[in-house]
Design a protein around this motif. Structure first.
Motif, PDB file in Angstrom:
ATOM      1  N   MET A 124       0.880  -1.057  -0.108  1.00 60.70           N
ATOM      2  CA  MET A 124       0.215  -0.107  -0.122  1.00 60.70           C
ATOM      3  C   MET A 124       0.856   1.377  -0.028  1.00 60.70           C
ATOM      4  SD  MET A 124      -3.119   0.745   2.489  1.00 60.70           S
ATOM      5  CE  MET A 124      -4.468  -0.186   1.598  1.00 60.70           C
ATOM      6  N   ARG A 125       0.350   2.229  -0.720  1.00 65.55           N
ATOM      7  CA  ARG A 125       1.225   3.509  -0.851  1.00 65.55           C
ATOM      8  C   ARG A 125       0.238   4.773  -0.800  1.00 65.55           C
ATOM      9  NH1 ARG A 125       5.369   3.063  -5.910  1.00 65.55           N
ATOM     10  NH2 ARG A 125       6.912   1.029  -4.965  1.00 65.55           N
ATOM     11  N   THR A 126       0.765   5.721  -0.366  1.00 63.66           N
ATOM     12  CA  THR A 126       0.032   7.022  -0.376  1.00 63.66           C
ATOM     13  C   THR A 126       0.761   8.202  -1.076  1.00 63.66           C
ATOM     14  OG1 THR A 126      -0.757   6.490   1.899  1.00 63.66           O
ATOM     15  CG2 THR A 126      -0.666   9.002   1.120  1.00 63.66           C
ATOM     16  N   GLY A 127       0.094   9.178  -1.981  1.00 62.32           N
ATOM     17  CA  GLY A 127       0.651   9.999  -2.725  1.00 62.32           C
ATOM     18  C   GLY A 127       0.050  11.391  -2.348  1.00 62.32           C
ATOM     19  N   LEU A 128       0.754  12.506  -2.402  1.00 65.06           N
ATOM     20  CA  LEU A 128       0.404  13.752  -2.164  1.00 65.06           C
ATOM     21  C   LEU A 128       0.479  14.618  -3.440  1.00 65.06           C
ATOM     22  CD1 LEU A 128      -0.530  16.209  -0.153  1.00 65.06           C
ATOM     23  CD2 LEU A 128       2.176  16.536  -0.045  1.00 65.06           C
ATOM     24  N   GLY A 129      -0.596  15.385  -3.713  1.00 65.43           N
ATOM     25  CA  GLY A 129      -0.685  16.300  -4.760  1.00 65.43           C
ATOM     26  C   GLY A 129      -1.250  17.506  -4.469  1.00 65.43           C
ATOM     27  N   ILE A 130      -0.711  18.596  -5.085  1.00 64.65           N
ATOM     28  CA  ILE A 130      -0.974  19.928  -4.838  1.00 64.65           C
ATOM     29  C   ILE A 130      -0.868  20.863  -6.167  1.00 64.65           C
ATOM     30  CG2 ILE A 130      -0.219  22.109  -3.701  1.00 64.65           C
ATOM     31  CD1 ILE A 130       1.431  20.107  -1.665  1.00 64.65           C
ATOM     32  N   ASP A 131      -1.730  21.526  -6.298  1.00 61.36           N
ATOM     33  CA  ASP A 131      -1.975  22.794  -7.600  1.00 61.36           C
ATOM     34  C   ASP A 131      -2.600  23.739  -7.063  1.00 61.36           C
ATOM     35  OD1 ASP A 131      -1.485  23.037 -10.325  1.00 61.36           O
ATOM     36  OD2 ASP A 131      -3.579  22.505 -10.833  1.00 61.36           O
ATOM     37  N   SER A 132      -2.491  24.961  -7.889  1.00 68.46           N
ATOM     38  CA  SER A 132      -3.012  26.298  -7.713  1.00 68.46           C
ATOM     39  C   SER A 132      -3.010  26.794  -9.302  1.00 68.46           C
ATOM     40  CB  SER A 132      -2.140  27.096  -6.799  1.00 68.46           C
ATOM     41  OG  SER A 132      -0.834  27.093  -7.256  1.00 68.46           O
ATOM     42  N   HIS A 133      -4.126  27.713  -9.323  1.00 64.11           N
ATOM     43  CA  HIS A 133      -4.029  28.332 -10.746  1.00 64.11           C
ATOM     44  C   HIS A 133      -4.909  29.660 -10.218  1.00 64.11           C
ATOM     45  CE1 HIS A 133      -3.363  25.547 -13.925  1.00 64.11           C
ATOM     46  NE2 HIS A 133      -3.744  24.298 -13.053  1.00 64.11           N
ATOM     47  N   ARG A 134      -4.388  30.573 -11.101  1.00 66.64           N
ATOM     48  CA  ARG A 134      -4.940  32.029 -10.858  1.00 66.64           C
ATOM     49  C   ARG A 134      -6.274  32.265 -11.349  1.00 66.64           C
ATOM     50  NH1 ARG A 134      -0.581  32.998 -13.953  1.00 66.64           N
ATOM     51  NH2 ARG A 134       0.704  33.844 -12.275  1.00 66.64           N
ATOM     52  N   PHE A 135      -7.135  33.022 -10.921  1.00 65.83           N
ATOM     53  CA  PHE A 135      -8.399  33.567 -11.647  1.00 65.83           C
ATOM     54  C   PHE A 135      -7.950  34.067 -12.917  1.00 65.83           C
ATOM     55  CE2 PHE A 135     -10.485  32.902  -7.479  1.00 65.83           C
ATOM     56  CZ  PHE A 135     -11.586  31.918  -8.140  1.00 65.83           C
ATOM     57  N   ALA A 136      -8.935  33.997 -14.069  1.00 61.57           N
ATOM     58  CA  ALA A 136      -8.841  34.613 -15.204  1.00 61.57           C
ATOM     59  C   ALA A 136     -10.257  35.063 -15.792  1.00 61.57           C
ATOM     60  CB  ALA A 136      -7.989  33.876 -16.275  1.00 61.57           C
ATOM     61  N   GLU A 137     -10.191  36.078 -16.343  1.00 66.60           N
ATOM     62  CA  GLU A 137     -11.611  36.534 -16.917  1.00 66.60           C
ATOM     63  C   GLU A 137     -12.000  35.809 -18.196  1.00 66.60           C
ATOM     64  OE1 GLU A 137     -13.710  38.453 -15.722  1.00 66.60           O
ATOM     65  OE2 GLU A 137     -12.496  39.199 -13.979  1.00 66.60           O
ATOM     66  N   GLY A 138     -13.278  35.460 -18.548  1.00 72.54           N
ATOM     67  CA  GLY A 138     -13.417  34.801 -19.860  1.00 72.54           C
ATOM     68  C   GLY A 138     -13.227  33.388 -19.796  1.00 72.54           C
ATOM     69  N   ARG A 139     -12.859  32.730 -18.483  1.00 71.58           N
ATOM     70  CA  ARG A 139     -12.870  31.276 -18.290  1.00 71.58           C
ATOM     71  C   ARG A 139     -14.044  30.387 -17.633  1.00 71.58           C
ATOM     72  NH1 ARG A 139      -8.401  28.240 -20.473  1.00 71.58           N
ATOM     73  NH2 ARG A 139      -8.536  27.066 -18.779  1.00 71.58           N
ATOM     74  N   ARG A 140     -14.382  29.405 -17.903  1.00 71.94           N
ATOM     75  CA  ARG A 140     -15.143  28.568 -16.862  1.00 71.94           C
ATOM     76  C   ARG A 140     -14.615  28.036 -15.690  1.00 71.94           C
ATOM     77  NH1 ARG A 140     -16.728  23.720 -18.813  1.00 71.94           N
ATOM     78  NH2 ARG A 140     -14.609  23.408 -19.512  1.00 71.94           N
ATOM     79  N   LEU A 141     -15.198  28.256 -14.353  1.00 72.81           N
ATOM     80  CA  LEU A 141     -14.497  27.671 -13.259  1.00 72.81           C
ATOM     81  C   LEU A 141     -15.153  26.162 -13.052  1.00 72.81           C
ATOM     82  CD1 LEU A 141     -13.164  27.843 -10.600  1.00 72.81           C
ATOM     83  CD2 LEU A 141     -15.150  28.689  -9.849  1.00 72.81           C
ATOM     84  N   VAL A 142     -14.085  25.199 -13.522  1.00 74.40           N
ATOM     85  CA  VAL A 142     -14.311  23.879 -13.344  1.00 74.40           C
ATOM     86  C   VAL A 142     -13.578  23.263 -12.083  1.00 74.40           C
ATOM     87  CG1 VAL A 142     -14.090  21.699 -14.538  1.00 74.40           C
ATOM     88  CG2 VAL A 142     -14.533  23.628 -15.763  1.00 74.40           C
ATOM     89  N   LEU A 143     -14.101  22.596 -11.099  1.00 75.50           N
ATOM     90  CA  LEU A 143     -13.481  21.884  -9.981  1.00 75.50           C
ATOM     91  C   LEU A 143     -14.269  20.624  -9.844  1.00 75.50           C
ATOM     92  CD1 LEU A 143     -13.848  24.812  -7.391  1.00 75.50           C
ATOM     93  CD2 LEU A 143     -11.765  23.960  -8.485  1.00 75.50           C
ATOM     94  N   GLY A 144     -13.146  19.472  -9.822  1.00 76.18           N
ATOM     95  CA  GLY A 144     -13.762  18.325  -9.997  1.00 76.18           C
ATOM     96  C   GLY A 144     -14.608  17.586 -10.955  1.00 76.18           C
ATOM     97  N   GLY A 145     -14.286  18.325 -12.263  1.00 73.43           N
ATOM     98  CA  GLY A 145     -15.008  17.922 -13.159  1.00 73.43           C
ATOM     99  C   GLY A 145     -16.346  18.830 -13.340  1.00 73.43           C
ATOM    100  N   VAL A 146     -16.939  19.441 -12.382  1.00 73.09           N
ATOM    101  CA  VAL A 146     -18.170  20.243 -12.269  1.00 73.09           C
ATOM    102  C   VAL A 146     -17.889  21.677 -12.552  1.00 73.09           C
ATOM    103  CG1 VAL A 146     -19.981  20.801 -10.716  1.00 73.09           C
ATOM    104  CG2 VAL A 146     -19.097  18.422 -10.781  1.00 73.09           C
ATOM    105  N   GLU A 147     -18.928  22.322 -13.614  1.00 71.62           N
ATOM    106  CA  GLU A 147     -18.767  23.524 -13.826  1.00 71.62           C
ATOM    107  C   GLU A 147     -19.411  24.576 -12.746  1.00 71.62           C
ATOM    108  OE1 GLU A 147     -19.352  26.772 -17.172  1.00 71.62           O
ATOM    109  OE2 GLU A 147     -19.471  24.744 -17.856  1.00 71.62           O
ATOM    110  N   ILE A 148     -18.620  25.213 -12.315  1.00 73.43           N
ATOM    111  CA  ILE A 148     -19.544  26.106 -11.002  1.00 73.43           C
ATOM    112  C   ILE A 148     -19.691  27.392 -11.482  1.00 73.43           C
ATOM    113  CG2 ILE A 148     -18.944  26.807  -8.731  1.00 73.43           C
ATOM    114  CD1 ILE A 148     -17.339  24.592  -8.329  1.00 73.43           C
ATOM    115  N   PRO A 149     -21.112  27.871 -11.366  1.00 73.31           N
ATOM    116  CA  PRO A 149     -21.186  29.187 -11.855  1.00 73.31           C
ATOM    117  C   PRO A 149     -20.415  30.434 -11.108  1.00 73.31           C
ATOM    118  CG  PRO A 149     -22.988  28.101 -11.430  1.00 73.31           C
ATOM    119  CD  PRO A 149     -22.005  27.472 -11.020  1.00 73.31           C
ATOM    120  N   HIS A 150     -19.665  31.311 -11.683  1.00 71.97           N
ATOM    121  CA  HIS A 150     -18.842  32.280 -11.031  1.00 71.97           C
ATOM    122  C   HIS A 150     -18.537  33.268 -12.321  1.00 71.97           C
ATOM    123  CE1 HIS A 150     -16.361  33.857  -7.740  1.00 71.97           C
ATOM    124  NE2 HIS A 150     -15.301  33.760  -8.622  1.00 71.97           N
TER     125      HIS A 150
END
Length: 154
Positions: free
Chosen positions: A1-27
């Protein structure tokens, strides 16, 4: 058995969809990136690849490759799972946290967890927190996500 860690970040941008976990979120703004910039899916992908000692998302799906321009990160996540499965690993569980001030994740959490759980073939638990008005998250400049994945030999 193994454990892995993942980290990510992105800046906000105009004219783009907000997608988190495969779900589009109105914003009013989405996240900037080569793909759909789904920080949550990216963090989970890195956690899974890391647990299998198979590198990271950038090695498998580089942002220098036009094939991944505007890619659906859930498709990339499924492919990462297929690759670790081919190496004899099985995803057992994923726990993740999204850090952002707004919009609130709670109304979308069940849909996000269902989408991610289907993509990885295991339970995915998602939590959310704010930056308490500190740092880039607190100033609403972007979104960060952290994930831990547990894998076992298939």
């Amino acid at each position: 058995m193994r454990t892995g860690l993942g980290i990510d970040s992105h800046r906000f941008a105009e004219g783009r969809r907000l997608v988190l976990g495969g779900v589009e979120i109105p914003h009013g703004r989405g996240l900037d990136g080569h793909s759909d910039a789904d920080v949550l899916a990216h963090a989970i992908t890195d956690a899974i690849l890391g647990a299998a000692a198979m590198g990271d998302i950038g090695q498998h799906f580089p942002d220098t490759d036009s094939a991944f321009k505007d890619a659906d990160s859930i498709v990339l996540l499924r492919e990462a799972v297929a690759r670790v499965t081919a190496e004899g690993w099985r995803v057992e569980f994923v726990d993740a946290t999204v850090m952002m001030e707004r919009p609130k994740l709670a109304p979308h959490r069940a849909a996000i967890m269902a989408t991610l759980s289907e993509a990885v073939g295991a339970d995915v638990h998602v939590k959310a927190t704010t930056g308490e008005r500190m740092g880039f998250v607190g100033r609403e400049e972007g979104v960060a996500a952290l994930a831990v994945a547990t894998l076992d030999r298939g």
